[in-house]
Design an enzyme around this catalytic site. Structure first.
Site, PDB file in Angstrom:
ATOM      1  N   SER A 136      13.373  22.378  20.625  1.00 12.58           N
ATOM      2  CA  SER A 136      13.078  23.509  19.689  1.00 12.58           C
ATOM      3  C   SER A 136      13.157  22.610  18.154  1.00 12.58           C
ATOM      4  O   SER A 136      14.091  22.791  17.528  1.00 12.58           O
ATOM      5  CB  SER A 136      13.698  24.560  19.708  1.00 12.58           C
ATOM      6  OG  SER A 136      15.023  24.405  19.689  1.00 12.58           O
ATOM      7  N   LYS A 189      22.311  15.592  25.628  1.00 16.69           N
ATOM      8  CA  LYS A 189      21.055  14.912  25.268  1.00 16.69           C
ATOM      9  C   LYS A 189      20.967  14.177  24.142  1.00 16.69           C
ATOM     10  O   LYS A 189      20.244  13.086  23.873  1.00 16.69           O
ATOM     11  CB  LYS A 189      19.996  16.001  25.407  1.00 16.69           C
ATOM     12  CG  LYS A 189      20.059  16.965  24.567  1.00 16.69           C
ATOM     13  CD  LYS A 189      19.383  17.018  23.059  1.00 16.69           C
ATOM     14  CE  LYS A 189      19.452  18.075  22.203  1.00 16.69           C
ATOM     15  NZ  LYS A 189      18.767  17.954  20.800  1.00 16.69           N
ATOM     16  N   THR A 246      13.886  15.397  22.683  1.00 18.20           N
ATOM     17  CA  THR A 246      14.900  14.385  21.742  1.00 18.20           C
ATOM     18  C   THR A 246      14.672  13.257  21.879  1.00 18.20           C
ATOM     19  O   THR A 246      14.881  12.401  20.796  1.00 18.20           O
ATOM     20  CB  THR A 246      16.338  14.922  21.832  1.00 18.20           C
ATOM     21  OG1 THR A 246      16.345  16.401  21.873  1.00 18.20           O
ATOM     22  CG2 THR A 246      17.218  14.424  20.698  1.00 18.20           C
TER      23      THR A 246
END
Length: 338
Positions: A136, A189, A246
């Site tokens: 997001s 991540k 990402t």
């Protein structure tokens, strides 16, 4: 309609403020920086961190933490992870018993190895703490681009309440009780995304990126399972989903910092160039602390640490990964005896 305060006026906090206002809630945005609040009030836009996203005239802005906290149904804690503890400590005197705090930052505290929700619970024990995470980028959420995310909470009723608060036609919200798994995926991540960026900076290709994403989620899941997370979480939105976005997007400050490091910048130079908090740098050492504590191997994250903090050349780190001892990809899959 709920009264919601966003604690932290960065790109993510601002994007969520816009989303929640569109959902019909009364929104107040807090920042510790008076200049930032003055700019938001005057311009109705975060010129530095979320340009082009207009803020409505009836959205409130304040530097007074007591005003922001008291009377709010939901507090969205959106400060960068290194400031989570101090901000929580400052909020604590104003938080009522059972007041809901939703942490939306991503990281692990290096000294204590605590997740951010654990820090909040330690500093504000009277609060009910939940997390919101997933693939997001603020730049897309602020513009209303369809996004899917996860709320984690210990109580199902709390998760369902927040699901209703946040969800709309462009922002789909799932819920889960695996708060730990959500937070570990979110924090780790960012470290793998640094590695992906370094590979991009070195001029490597899609094969390398796919390898880092696939083996990266294997590392995250290995540690997460050892700590008590659920494998389903790491194969979902807050695991592989967040890792993909990402590692692949130029919206990612972690990937952008990694690209610069791959091109020869130092960690400090890369962070200065990105001009935002690169949370993977802060989580990298904590990840190795957790690996040692739980006796788990994290080869990609280990090499990222060596590059960031030990001065290892990036090409040598790649060689170390490629020439590790030979492995079976998945030891849980048995060989048939011939």
């Amino acid at each position: 309609m709920a009264d919601i305060s966003i604690i932290g006026a960065g790109s993510w906090g601002t994007a969520l403020a816009v989303l929640l206002h569109k959902n019909g809630h009364r929104v107040t945005v807090w920042s510790i920086m008076e200049s930032e609040i003055e700019m938001l009030t005057r311009e109705r836009e975060h010129k530095d961190k979320l340009p082009g996203v207009k803020l409505p005239e009836d959205m409130a802005f304040t530097t007074d933490l007591e005003t922001a906290v008291k009377g709010s149904d939901v507090l969205v804690l959106a400060v960068p992870s290194p400031y989570t503890r101090n901000t929580s400590r400052s909020m604590a005197p104003f938080v009522e018993k059972g007041q809901i705090i939703v942490n939306v930052a991503k990281g692990i505290e290096e000294k204590t190895l605590l997740t951010l929700s654990q820090i909040i619970e330690e500093e504000i024990p009277q609060a009910e703490v939940a997390v919101l995470s997933g693939p997001s980028h603020a730049e897309e959420v602020g513009r209303g681009i369809p996004t899917t995310i996860v709320v984690g909470a210990e109580k199902k009723a709390t998760a369902e309440y927040l699901q209703n608060i946040f969800m709309n036609q462009v922002f789909r919200v799932y819920i889960t009780p695996d708060v730990l798994g959500v937070e570990l995926g979110a924090a780790l991540k960012n470290v793998v995304a640094l590695a992906a960026g370094i590979a991009d900076g070195l001029g490597y290709g899609d094969n390398t990126k796919a390898a880092l994403i696939t083996r990266g989620i294997a590392e995250i899941a290995r540690l997460g399972l050892a700590m008590g997370g659920r494998i389903e979480t790491f194969s979902g939105l807050t695991g592989i989903g967040d890792l993909i976005v990402t590692c692949a997007s130029m919206h990612s400050r972690n990937r952008r910092a990694g690209i610069l490091i791959g091109k020869g910048y130092t960690m400090e130079q890369a962070m200065d160039e990105v001009k935002m908090v690169v949370e993977g740098v802060y989580s990298a050492r904590a990840a190795m602390g957790l690996a040692e504590k739980y006796h788990v191997q994290l080869p990609i994250i280990e090499q990222v640490n060596a590059v960031l903090f030990e001065g290892m050349p990036v090409d040598e780190a790649v060689k170390n990964l490629m020439l590790r001892d030979k492995k079976i990809e998945n030891p849980l899959i048995p060989w048939e005896e011939s």
